[in-house]
Scaffold this motif. Structure first.
Motif, short mmCIF file in Angstrom:
data_model
loop_
_atom_site.label_atom_id
_atom_site.label_comp_id
_atom_site.label_asym_id
_atom_site.label_seq_id
_atom_site.Cartn_x
_atom_site.Cartn_y
_atom_site.Cartn_z
N SER A 70 42.85 21.16 60.06
CA SER A 70 41.95 20.63 59.05
C SER A 70 42.43 19.31 58.47
O SER A 70 41.77 18.71 57.63
N GLY A 71 43.60 18.81 58.92
CA GLY A 71 44.13 17.56 58.42
C GLY A 71 44.73 17.65 57.04
O GLY A 71 44.85 16.65 56.34
N CYS A 72 45.13 18.83 56.62
CA CYS A 72 45.68 18.99 55.27
C CYS A 72 46.77 20.04 55.27
O CYS A 72 46.99 20.76 56.24
N THR A 73 47.48 20.10 54.14
CA THR A 73 48.43 21.18 53.91
C THR A 73 47.98 21.95 52.67
O THR A 73 47.37 21.38 51.76
N LEU A 74 48.30 23.23 52.65
CA LEU A 74 48.00 24.08 51.50
C LEU A 74 49.30 24.67 50.99
O LEU A 74 50.04 25.30 51.75
N THR A 75 49.58 24.46 49.71
CA THR A 75 50.79 24.96 49.07
C THR A 75 50.41 25.92 47.95
O THR A 75 49.47 25.67 47.20
N SER A 76 51.15 27.03 47.89
CA SER A 76 50.95 28.01 46.81
C SER A 76 52.08 27.87 45.80
O SER A 76 53.24 27.63 46.17
N PHE A 77 51.76 28.04 44.52
CA PHE A 77 52.76 28.02 43.45
C PHE A 77 52.80 29.38 42.76
O PHE A 77 51.75 29.97 42.46
N GLY A 78 54.02 29.86 42.52
CA GLY A 78 54.17 31.17 41.90
C GLY A 78 53.68 32.26 42.83
O GLY A 78 53.81 32.17 44.05
N SER A 79 53.13 33.31 42.27
CA SER A 79 52.56 34.40 43.08
C SER A 79 51.09 34.11 43.32
O SER A 79 50.20 34.85 42.88
N ASP A 80 50.82 32.98 44.02
CA ASP A 80 49.46 32.52 44.28
C ASP A 80 48.68 32.31 42.98
O ASP A 80 47.47 32.54 42.92
N GLU A 81 49.39 31.85 41.95
CA GLU A 81 48.72 31.56 40.67
C GLU A 81 48.01 30.21 40.70
O GLU A 81 47.00 30.01 40.03
N PHE A 82 48.55 29.29 41.53
CA PHE A 82 47.96 27.96 41.68
C PHE A 82 48.09 27.55 43.14
O PHE A 82 48.95 28.05 43.88
N PHE A 83 47.25 26.59 43.55
CA PHE A 83 47.28 26.08 44.92
C PHE A 83 47.10 24.57 44.89
O PHE A 83 46.50 24.01 43.97
N GLU A 84 47.61 23.92 45.97
CA GLU A 84 47.39 22.49 46.13
C GLU A 84 46.98 22.19 47.57
O GLU A 84 47.66 22.58 48.52
N LEU A 85 45.85 21.49 47.72
CA LEU A 85 45.46 20.91 49.00
C LEU A 85 45.91 19.45 48.98
O LEU A 85 45.59 18.71 48.04
N ALA A 86 46.66 19.04 50.00
CA ALA A 86 47.16 17.67 50.06
C ALA A 86 46.79 17.06 51.41
O ALA A 86 46.92 17.71 52.45
N PHE A 93 44.69 17.89 45.45
CA PHE A 93 43.80 18.71 44.65
C PHE A 93 44.53 20.00 44.27
O PHE A 93 44.95 20.75 45.15
N VAL A 94 44.67 20.24 42.96
CA VAL A 94 45.35 21.43 42.46
C VAL A 94 44.31 22.34 41.82
O VAL A 94 43.45 21.88 41.07
N PHE A 95 44.38 23.64 42.14
CA PHE A 95 43.44 24.64 41.65
C PHE A 95 44.19 25.79 40.98
O PHE A 95 45.32 26.08 41.35
N ASP A 96 43.51 26.46 40.05
CA ASP A 96 44.03 27.74 39.62
C ASP A 96 43.53 28.82 40.58
O ASP A 96 42.63 28.59 41.39
N SER A 97 44.12 29.99 40.52
CA SER A 97 43.83 31.03 41.50
C SER A 97 42.37 31.48 41.49
O SER A 97 41.80 31.79 42.52
N ALA A 98 41.75 31.47 40.31
CA ALA A 98 40.38 31.96 40.18
C ALA A 98 39.34 30.92 40.59
O ALA A 98 38.15 31.24 40.66
N GLY A 99 39.77 29.69 40.86
CA GLY A 99 38.81 28.65 41.20
C GLY A 99 37.97 28.21 40.03
O GLY A 99 36.78 27.91 40.19
N THR A 100 38.57 28.14 38.84
CA THR A 100 37.84 27.72 37.64
C THR A 100 38.31 26.36 37.12
O THR A 100 37.63 25.76 36.29
N ARG A 101 39.48 25.89 37.60
CA ARG A 101 40.02 24.62 37.16
C ARG A 101 40.48 23.82 38.37
O ARG A 101 41.04 24.37 39.32
N LEU A 102 40.24 22.50 38.32
CA LEU A 102 40.57 21.63 39.44
C LEU A 102 41.09 20.30 38.91
O LEU A 102 40.47 19.69 38.04
#
Length: 339
Positions: A70-86, A93-102
């Protein structure tokens, strides 16, 4: 100034305007908000908190495998509490786990138009995944009161088909991503955004000139057809039928619509769910269950296009007639002459 949108059924607010998203009045309650976006601004506290947590690379699983498909990397922070697409161009792009904040950052020389190409596509695809919505690699048009999907791999002709339908005054729900929601006892298709993205050769075939439409961004040759009011359907519609795009052929019988077995339909849908590389075994099993229900409740058809782009009008005629017969409703929009 806060900008407000609805995209893929989600109510979103952003500190900056997002090109291509469908504007919506900022008249809803905070409790009705689905997604809040911070774009090219000071990182909010929750992002700073995320970066203090232990991290692990989720995709690709090992840097030794090579570049991600997909041309990107996905990183998880904590126990999948946050994610980053780079992405390799610096977009993050940083997200919270529930997909409510970006939080979105696009460093120079990336422009807002560049960043928006991610926001309209894979970023919203990730948000939909985190919110538990199955999405297909599909474009959607409205035939009467129903949505019909054109599903297929990259460059299968999804966008070209719905653009040709749009030129015949058939409303369009989405391009490339179709988010499915089970509601009121059936599958519904959420509206995406009012642009259709097209490669120059498709623009040439539809409009007579490869540069007849504006570019998405000066750094990319892809262009877009803006649908505007009347051309875009901003309300979710019940799903009436799915057309699975086959490879183009020069057979005299093409374009044509064929039947497809339930087994083959499920296999193709599994391959064409959006960002399916994100799924773990549990989520993959849950999605397979959704797709099995989908196949058992919605007519699926095989659409075989011709290699001759001049036959796209004939394909549109056949699809609309087939949709009328397949769905079995009387309130269908007549196929009008191209604008």
């Amino acid at each position: 100034m806060i900008s407000s949108y609805r995209a893929y059924g989600l109510r979103c607010v952003s500190n900056l305007p997002i090109p291509g998203f469908w504007p919506e009045p900022l008249d809803f309650q905070p409790t009705d908000l689905d997604l809040r976006c911070w774009i090219n601004t000071k990182q909010p506290d929750w992002v700073c908190e995320a970066r203090t947590l232990p991290s692990r690379l989720c995709y690709p699983e090992s840097p030794l495998v090579g570049a991600a498909a997909s041309g990107c990397t996905l990183t998880s922070f904590g126990s999948d509490e946050f994610f980053e697409l780079a992405y390799g161009d610096g977009a993050r792009f940083v997200f919270d786990s529930a997909g409510t904040r970006l939080s979105a950052i696009g460093p120079p020389p990336l422009s807002m138009d560049d960043l928006a190409t991610y926001l309209r596509g894979p970023v919203m695809g990730f948000v939909l995944r985190r919110r538990g919505l199955t999405s297909l690699h599909a474009a959607a048009a409205c035939v009467g009161a129903y949505a019909i999907l054109f599903c297929g791999a990259i460059e299968a002709g999804k966008s070209t088909t719905v653009a040709a339908l749009a030129l015949r005054r058939i409303p369009i729900l989405s391009d490339d991503i179709s988010a499915l929601r089970e509601a009121e006892g059936r599958f519904q298709v959420e509206p995406g955004y009012p642009w259709i993205c097209l490669w120059p050769d498709a623009v040439l075939n539809l409009f007579g000139k490869a540069d007849a439409l504006p570019q998405l961004t000066p750094a990319w040759e892809k262009r877009y057809l803006s649908l505007g009011s009347g051309g875009f359907e901003p309300v979710r519609r019940p799903l009436g039928a799915i057309y699975l795009l086959a490879p183009r052929t020069n057979e005299p019988s093409a374009p044509r619509v064929e039947g497809i077995s339930a087994r083959d339909a499920v296999l193709e849908l599994v391959q064409n769910t959006y960002m399916n590389w994100l799924l773990d075994s549990r989520r993959r099993a849950a999605e397979l269950d959704v797709l099995s229900r989908l196949v058992s409740s919605v007519p699926l058809r095989r659409l075989v296009p011709h290699v001759d782009p001049g036959r796209i009008g004939l394909l549109c005629d056949q699809v609309v007639r087939d949709a009328e017969a397949t769905i079995g409703r009387q309130s269908f929009v007549s196929l009008a002459s191209p604008r």
